[in-house]
Structures are given as structure tokens and as C-alpha cells.
Design an enzyme around this catalytic site. Structure first.
Site, PDB file in Angstrom:
ATOM      1  N   ASP A 132       0.874  -1.370  -0.137  1.00 20.09           N
ATOM      2  CA  ASP A 132       0.258   0.062  -0.490  1.00 20.09           C
ATOM      3  C   ASP A 132       0.666   1.593   0.323  1.00 20.09           C
ATOM      4  OD1 ASP A 132      -2.444  -1.368  -0.442  1.00 20.09           O
ATOM      5  OD2 ASP A 132      -2.450  -1.387   2.512  1.00 20.09           O
TER       6      ASP A 132
HETATM    7  C1  BGC Z   1      -2.569  -3.857   4.383  1.00 21.30           C
HETATM    8  C2  BGC Z   1      -2.116  -4.501   3.457  1.00 21.30           C
HETATM    9  C3  BGC Z   1      -0.682  -4.459   3.158  1.00 21.30           C
HETATM   10  C4  BGC Z   1      -0.379  -4.438   3.789  1.00 21.30           C
HETATM   11  C5  BGC Z   1       1.290  -3.714   2.782  1.00 21.30           C
HETATM   12  C6  BGC Z   1      -1.450  -4.042   5.498  1.00 21.30           C
HETATM   13  O1  BGC Z   1      -1.463  -3.122   6.595  1.00 21.30           O
HETATM   14  O2  BGC Z   1      -3.594  -4.460   5.274  1.00 21.30           O
HETATM   15  O3  BGC Z   1      -3.297  -4.601   2.792  1.00 21.30           O
HETATM   16  O4  BGC Z   1      -0.734  -4.992   1.714  1.00 21.30           O
HETATM   17  O5  BGC Z   1      -0.149  -3.850   4.484  1.00 21.30           O
HETATM   18  O6  BGC Z   1       0.938  -2.608   3.020  1.00 21.30           O
END
Ligand code: BGC
Length: 813
Positions: free
Chosen positions: A487
């Protein structure tokens, strides 16, 4: 050598983690509840309850990140003479003569002892019940008669956990309660649009109560020394506005050796619109009375508790391993599966790191969580898949999150995360392989929950992959959109404004060339699954169409996604490489190594082996594999949030436990059992339990999302425990790839990948209407099944064909 400080230990026979010192380095919590009513509970009884949605239906109040830590909970005060104490040590913090907290499967038991009085509280949410039971047992272990004053305490949240923390100009005037016998009802906003109320009851006569916080606590006191407790006198206060609470006051006399149970019940009720009131302004309490009657004796409570235990027995009986290694067995048989169920229930919404107001259910998150529990409760997995798919758009894109209460896509975050659609294939295939239920593919499922837009679930799968195919960049690799799984790699964001969210801002995306190798690998893995599914249901042409797209993607990765020693991570907005030896920082990233090795892209050309070796060389450290290396030392405008984190934390070179299993599975696919195992053991809680006691700090019985990486100021510190995709990935990795028991359409595929030191082991696996007792003899081999004997007869190939009934399986490697 100095003995390391310990706060607890495993008790496998009872499936519990036993905490023996209340001052854990961080609150060590547990979860209560299975379906609708949920609670978080720390080792000192801190935490809160909610109905379905931690934001919109918060029942009790909790203060995140407060001083002191972990403030707000279900508290008991026991007063004898001038001494007041709490069984969980907090909030009184009076030193106890004995303290113990046992976190078990869906329950927590906290026991405290002071001056030969023992108070033991069992907390749980009974099956199919909208209430938390708190069975308090007081025992006089002394030689004299004990006269005690008992106060209970809960603080009501005014339902919406977000406005509860900010809209004080309104909140301080809306609070309303009713008191009836030993029950305190919380009915704020019931007079208008709410059809629900909560109550706090005890199954004995009370000698007083409080419902107004300031009257009970005193404006300038803390929970540790409320006025009413200090004086030993309830105020019998009736809340009108301000902060409503519920506190019972009970006078207790205990003879020598005498023990007495009190059943407290924190319940939630919804009424039909035309049955809201029993008299003007008086709430209709019929359902509350009925709920109370279900738990008004110790016997009834004990029976409900036995049912809960039986429920967990059944769930944990579906996959059971015996390796003779208790550290492995306890994670596989107990804690990993338990954590999977919790992440299924909560997604990423409510933990001691997730405030319960920020996030709903993630599209990708929930699909991944599904592989962690589909073997246990397939019917709920089925529903979950339909709910998730209903938040998809006709072009295959989807909302990144949805709210559990409404099941609607969350507009605050929107869509545009281009990996999201592929995960629907991942989840659905896992469901069908476990259950053999192909009918789910014919379910009619809407787009964006719009009535009239329904198409089959199969069609949803198709548009999911088409979304990737229709959004390719200049290297014929998938466009990344706002971000892929990471993200924080925001390649179209370009933000200099600290008030902009990295995740939802796309200041420039027109003409973007930002492409993701992680999505490329994910597309190949899920694309191959889709092709196999098409062939299975005789959609051969569609299967061939997708096979061509998969082949093209493999070619694109080989041509444009290989850096010489590892796979690139991405191309940025301008088409420049990310995760390349040419880069100054962030030369190598874990996500693309994981997905491209799982996809076996370029295996014949040696790419897979080289990539896995590079992970060991550049990403691995004492505590696991870091996300990228070297860490970014400054903010990079073109990369977004990833470079906003200090070195070694979170997505900037933290050990993101979630993606370690991707590389481990890559190792397993390549047959490198020794390497797979050593990566796995590094992040397996029971293997590094010692580290959790002081370094990791978070709960030693579950994985956390992130452990600070080698570039961090304090490498090894853990954060964001419980709600992480790590749970499902650890489970998927160990159950299917290391131990090698893989559900498939026609049966169970046996394909372990083990360290050469592994001894014989057995797995008992319930699968649809069958039950397999499988013995595996590795004979020092890391991979490769030589022979399978099913009920005495040799089987061709590595799949045990499904047939109902009990079976014995002997596997030689
Ligand atoms: C989120 C995921 C994401 C990951 C890496 C997590 O906190 O829930 O959706 O893929 O972080 O960014």
C-alpha cells in the site's frame, strides 16, 4: 548467564498462553466472540466490546495510546478494609500476592489473589450470543470470615466510536440510562433512530450502583482510585448526559473456605421499530430479560463454556499434526489456526494497533485471510466470497475496503489498487478445492451492490483477470494503480502536502508508466489457477485464452522484469527501474521475489534459484527477511509512503512478516527444504518466544505484522500484532507447502518440502466427508514423494483421490 525476564509460557494441554506477570512489555491481548458480538481483552482486562462493527456499534469505551497504557476495560474493584485491588492488577495496581492470565481459545481467565482472597474471572462470549459473560468467583482462602465490597465497572461508548471521541458539544448532553434491579441499561440515542441498546447485569441483588462516571470516579481521579471505591460507598447516580457508565455495588461475606460465583453479563439488544418501547420513554426489555435468563446461574454459564470449548475442539480437529516437535505442533495445531480465525473475523479493523475506526474489511486482506480458515468453516468462507465480490465494479476493479455492517464499498478509500482483483481468484479457488462446491461459481453476484447488475461469480473471476490484462503498461507488465499489495509504494501520488493521504491521492496518473512486478507474479499464479479451474469445468476456450495471457506475462517478466540476480520490483511513473542494482537504495524488494518464484517464472533459466539466493544474501537478517534493501534514507517524492518511514520500519525495510512466506513458498516450489525451514523458523512465534519477552514485546503466541529490520534503530522490535495477513500465509505455508497436505479439486495432493533433518510425522486431516490419517516418512529427503499407499494399495501420482470415509495413508519420500 543471567536468566532472561519472562512474562509467560505456553500450556499446550489446555491450549492456553499463561501470563504470570501483569506488567507485560505491551498489553498482550485475546479476542472473544465468533460471529456478531466481539470483545478485545488484554491481560489486565482492558479492551472493549462491539457488535459486528468496531466503528459504528462500539458498546464500551476504550482509550487508545493513553497514559497509562491500556486504559478502559471491564474492571472489578474488591475492597477489604482500606485495601482495594483488582484481579487483573489494573486498574488499582495494588500489588497482588498472585496473578495469572490464561488466554485460551475464545476465552480469557484472569486470577488475582490478595490477602487470601482469590478472585478469578472467566470472560467469554458464548456461541450465538450477543453478550460477554464474566463469571467472577470469589474464594476466601483464609481462616477468618471475610467482608468484602465488590464494585464492577464498564464505561459506555456512545455507539459511534469515531464521533464518541470528538463530538463533545453533542455527546455530553445525549447520554441516557435506565436502571432496573441489578441491570443497568444504556439507551443513548434510542429515543431517536437507534433500535438498539446495551445492558450490564449481575445475577444477584445489588446494594447500590452508579451510572454517572464523574459521580463514581471523581473528576480528577483515575480509574485506579475512584471516589466511590476509595470511600467504599456507591453514589447511586443516574446519568443524564456526560459519560454514562455501569457499576454494580455488592456486599459480600465469605466464610472460611467459602467460594461464591457472580455472573456479570454485558449484552446487546436490537428491537423492531414498532416494539421499541414498553411505555412512554421506557425501553422494551423483553429480549434483554430473555438473554439474562440464559445465563443467570453458574450451571448455565458452565454449560455455555463447555459448548464453546467443544466448538474449538471440532475446529482444531480438522487438521492436526504430530511431529514430536512441540514448538511446531503448538503453532500448527493451536495458535496459528486460532490467529487465522481472529483475522477472518476482524480483518484489519480492531486490535490494539488498529483503532477500529479507521478501516473496514480489505478486499485483498479478506481473500487472503480466507485460506486460513476455509477448512474450518467453509460456509462462512462462501458467504465472505460473495460479500467481497459484491463490492467489485463491472470492469473488474473494486473497492479497496468495505464496511462489515453495511457490506458496502468504502468511499473514503475508493479503489484503484490494481492487485486487488486477482485476490478474488485466490480466495475462490481455495474455497472450491477445500469443499468441492463448484456451485458457488453460478451464484449471481452484483457489482457495487447494485440490484440488477448481477452476473455469475465465475464472470467476476473473469473480469478480475481481465482488469489486469486491460491495464498493462509500456513493458506489457501490469500498471500498478494507486499501489499493489504494498500500500505504501505509491507511484502516482507525488505529494508534497502532508495533509494528503498517500493511499488515496493520485496527483498525477494520466500517462503513467508505473508497472508492478508483484502483480505480474500474482497474475501468473492466479492466472494458472484460473486456467486449471476452466479446464475442470470444461470452459476450455476460456482457459486457452487465459493461458495465452499468462504466457505473455511470463515473457514480459523474463524480458523486462529481470535484473540479473533478482526480479525487479516495479517501473516508476517515468518508466525507470525500482528494485534494481542500478538504484542507489531499495535495490531489491521481497514482494516480486516471492511472487515470481511462486509463479516459477524463468525457473528453467535459473532465475528462481538466483532470486532465492539473493533473498538470503540481501534481505535475510537475524529476525527474518526485510522488505527491501538497502532502506530508503530520504523521502522520495516519486515513491510515496514507503520512503516516509524511518529506515527499518514498516514498508521501508521492516520485516513485514506477511511476505516472508511468499519467499518460503518459493523455496518449497524449488524443493529447497532446508532454506524454507530456516526462514520459517525465524518468524515462528514459538521458536523465538524468548525474543518476544523483551525484544519483540508483542504477544508471543501470534505473529505480528512487522518486526523492525536490520536498518532500524532497534532491530527486532515487533509491532501490529494479531490482525495481519501473516496468519493466513503462515498457515498456508506450513500446512500445504512444508507439511505438504494440499487440498485439490479431486482429492488431497501430498507434496511436502522439509529440512533434511525432519523425522517421520503424521497429519490427521478431515476433508469434506472424509478423514485421512497420513504418515509421512521423509527419509532425509527435502522434497519428492516416492510412493503413496492408500488403505494398503499404492496410488499413482501424488494425489489421494477423494472418497468419503476414514482412510490410512502411508507416504514415502
Ligand atoms: C494492509 C495490507 C497491505 C500491507 C502492506 C497491511 O497493513 O492490511 O492490505 O498489503 O499492509 O502495505
Amino acid at each position: 548467564m543471567e536468566q532472561q525476564k519472562r512474562y509467560g509460557h505456553f500450556d499446550d494441554a489446555h491450549r492456553e498462553y499463561v501470563i504470570t506477570d501483569p506488567k507485560t512489555p505491551w498489553p498482550w491481548i485475546n479476542y472473544l466472540g465468533n460471529e456478531d458480538f466481539f470483545s478485545l481483552i488484554s491481560n489486565t482486562a482492558g479492551g472493549y466490546s462491539f457488535y459486528k462493527d468496531a466503528k459504528f456499534r462500539r458498546i464500551t469505551r476504550y482509550r487508545y495510546n493513553n497514559v497509562p497504557m491500556d486504559n478502559g476495560g471491564r474492571y472489578f474493584y474488591i475492597k477489604e478494609g482500606d485495601t482495594a485491588w483488582s484481579p487483573g492488577w489494573k486498574p488499582c495496581k495494588t500489588p497482588l500476592d498472585f496473578y495469572e492470565c490464561r488466554h485460551g481459545m475464545g476465552y480469557t481467565r484472569i486470577t488475582g489473589r490478595k490477602n487470601q482472597v482469590e478472585a478469578s474471572v472467566l470472560f467469554f462470549v458464548p456461541l450465538k450470543t450477543w453478550a460477554e459473560v464474566q463469571k467472577l468467583t470469589l474464594t476466601n482462602q483464609s481462616q477468618e470470615v471475610k467482608t468484602l465490597k465488590l464494585f464492577s465497572f464498564e464505561e459506555w461508548c456512545l455507539w459511534n466510536a469515531a464521533t464518541d471521541m470528538e463530538n463533545f458539544q453533542r455527546n455530553f448532553s445525549t447520554g441516557e440510562v435506565e436502571i432496573e434491579g441489578s441491570t443497568i441499561y444504556h439507551k443513548t440515542e434510542y429515543r431517536e433512530r437507534r433500535n438498539h441498546y446495551a445492558f450490564y447485569h449481575v445475577n444477584t441483588e445489588i446494594q447500590g450502583f452508579d451510572t454517572d462516571r464523574e459521580s463514581f470516579v471523581g473528576l480528577y481521579n483515575e480509574f485506579s482510585n475512584p471516589d466511590a471505591v476509595v470511600e467504599g460507598l456507591p453514589r447511586n447516580s443516574h446519568a443524564h448526559g456526560w459519560s454514562p457508565i455501569a457499576s454494580h455495588y455488592i456486599e459480600v461475606t465469605l466464610q472460611t473456605g467459602e467460594s461464591r460465583d457472580f455472573v456479570f453479563l454485558l449484552g446487546y439488544v436490537e428491537n423492531e421499530q414498532d416494539k421499541k418501547f414498553s411505555a412512554p420513554k421506557v425501553i422494551n426489555k423483553e429480549k434483554a430479560h430473555a438473554l439474562i435468563a440464559r445465563f443467570d446461574t453458574t450451571e448455565k454459564v458452565d454449560k455455555a463454556f463447555a459448548e464453546l470449548n467443544a466448538y474449538w475442539d471440532a475446529l482444531l480437529n480438522i487438521y492436526k499434526v504430530k511431529t514430536g516437535n512441540p514448538k511446531l505442533d503448538r503453532m500448527v495445531n493451536i495458535w496459528n489456526q486460532y490467529q487465522c480465525m481472529v483475522t477472518f473475523n476482524f480483518s484489519r479493523s480492531a486490535s490494539f494497533f488498529e483503532s477500529g475506526i479507521g478501516r473496514g474489511m480489505g478486499f485483498r486482506d479478506s481473500n487472503q485471510d480466507l485460506v486460513g480458515f476455509v477448512h474450518q468453516i467453509p460456509s462462512r468462507a462462501r458467504q465472505r466470497i460473495i460479500d467481497i465480490a459484491s463490492t467489485q465494479f463491472p470492469d473488474g476493479g473494486c473497492y479497496h475496503q468495505y464496511q462489515p455492517l453495511t457490506k458496502r464499498g468504502n468511499n473514503d478509500i475508493g479503489g484503484g489498487f490494481n492487485d486487488d482483483p486477482c485476490w478474488l481468484i485466490f480466495g475462490t479457488v481455495a474455497y472450491i478445492k477445500e469443499t468441492g462446491d463448484f456451485t458457488i461459481l453460478d451464484e449471481m453476484v452484483p457489482f457495487d451492490n447494485q440490484p440488477g447488475s448481477e452476473v455469475t461469480l465465475f464472470e467476476h473471476l473473469k473480469v478480475s483477470l481481465d482488469h489486469v490484462i486491460n491495464n498493462l503498461g509500456p513493458h506489457l507488465l501490469p500498471l500498478i494503480g494507486r499501489a499493489d499489495w504494498n500500500d505504501c509504494l505509491n507511484l502516482n501520488c507525488f505529494s508534497w502536502d502532508p495533509n494528503e493521504s498517500f493511499q488515496t491521492t493520485e496527483n498525477v496518473s494520466e500517462g503513467t508508466k508505473a508497472e508492478s512486478l508483484m502483480i505480474a507474479g500474482l497474475f501468473v499464479v492466479t492466472g494458472k489457477e484460473y486456467v486449471a479451474l476452466c479446464n475442470k469445468i470444461a470452459k476450455h476456450e476460456e482457459g486457452q485464452r487465459m493461458q495465452r495471457a499468462v504466457d505473455a506475462m511470463i515473457e514480459a517478466v523474463k524480458k523486462h522484469g529481470w535484473d540479473g540476480e533478482w526480479y525487479l520490483r516495479a517501473y516508476d511513473f517515468y518508466g525507470r527501474k525500482i528494485g534494481s542494482n542500478e538504484c542507489e537504495e531499495g535495490k531489491i524488494f521481497i514482494e516480486s521475489q516471492g511472487w515470481c518464484t511462486m509463479a516459477e517464472i524463468g525457473a528453467d533459466e535459473g532465475m528462481v534459484a538466483k532470486s532465492l539466493d539473493s533473498c538470503k544474501k540481501y534481505l535475510e537478517c537475524e529476525h527474518g527477511m526485510v522488505l527491501n534493501n538497502p532502506a530508503f534514507t530520504k523521502y522520495i517524492y516519486e515513491y510515496g509512503e514507503i520512503s516516509s518511514y524511518p529506515e527499518g520500519y514498516k514498508e521501508n525495510a521492516g520485516i513485514f512478516c506477511h511476505n516472508n512466506p511468499w519467499v518460503i513458498i518459493g523455496e518449497c516450489m524449488a524443493g529447497r527444504g532446508n532454506d524454507a525451514w530456516s526462514h520459517y523458523a525465524k518468524i515462528l512465534p514459538s521458536y523465538v518466544e524468548e525474543k518476544y519477552q523483551t525484544l519483540h514485546k508483542v504477544e508471543p503466541y501470534v505473529n505480528c505484522q512487522m518486526v523492525a529490520g536490520k536498518d532500524a534503530f532497534r532491530p527486532g522490535e515487533g509491532k501490529n500484532s494479531w490482525l495481519t495477513g501473516t496468519a493466513a500465509w503462515m498457515w498456508y505455508t506450513v500446512s500445504e507447502f512444508i507439511l505438504g497436505i494440499k487440498p485439490d479439486y479431486d482429492g488431497i495432493r501430498i507434496d511436502p518440502c522439509l529440512p533434511e533433518t525432519a523425522g517421520d510425522y503424521t497429519v490427521s486431516r478431515k476433508f469434506r466427508d472424509a478423514e485421512y490419517d497420513i504418515t509421512i516418512r521423509p527419509n532425509g529427503s527435502q522434497k519428492g514423494v516416492k510412493q503413496i499407499v492408500l488403505d494398503g494399495s499404492p496410488v499413482e501420482g501424488d494425489v489421494i483421490p477423494y472418497a468419503a470415509g476414514k482412510h490410512t495413508v502411508e507416504v514415502t519420500m
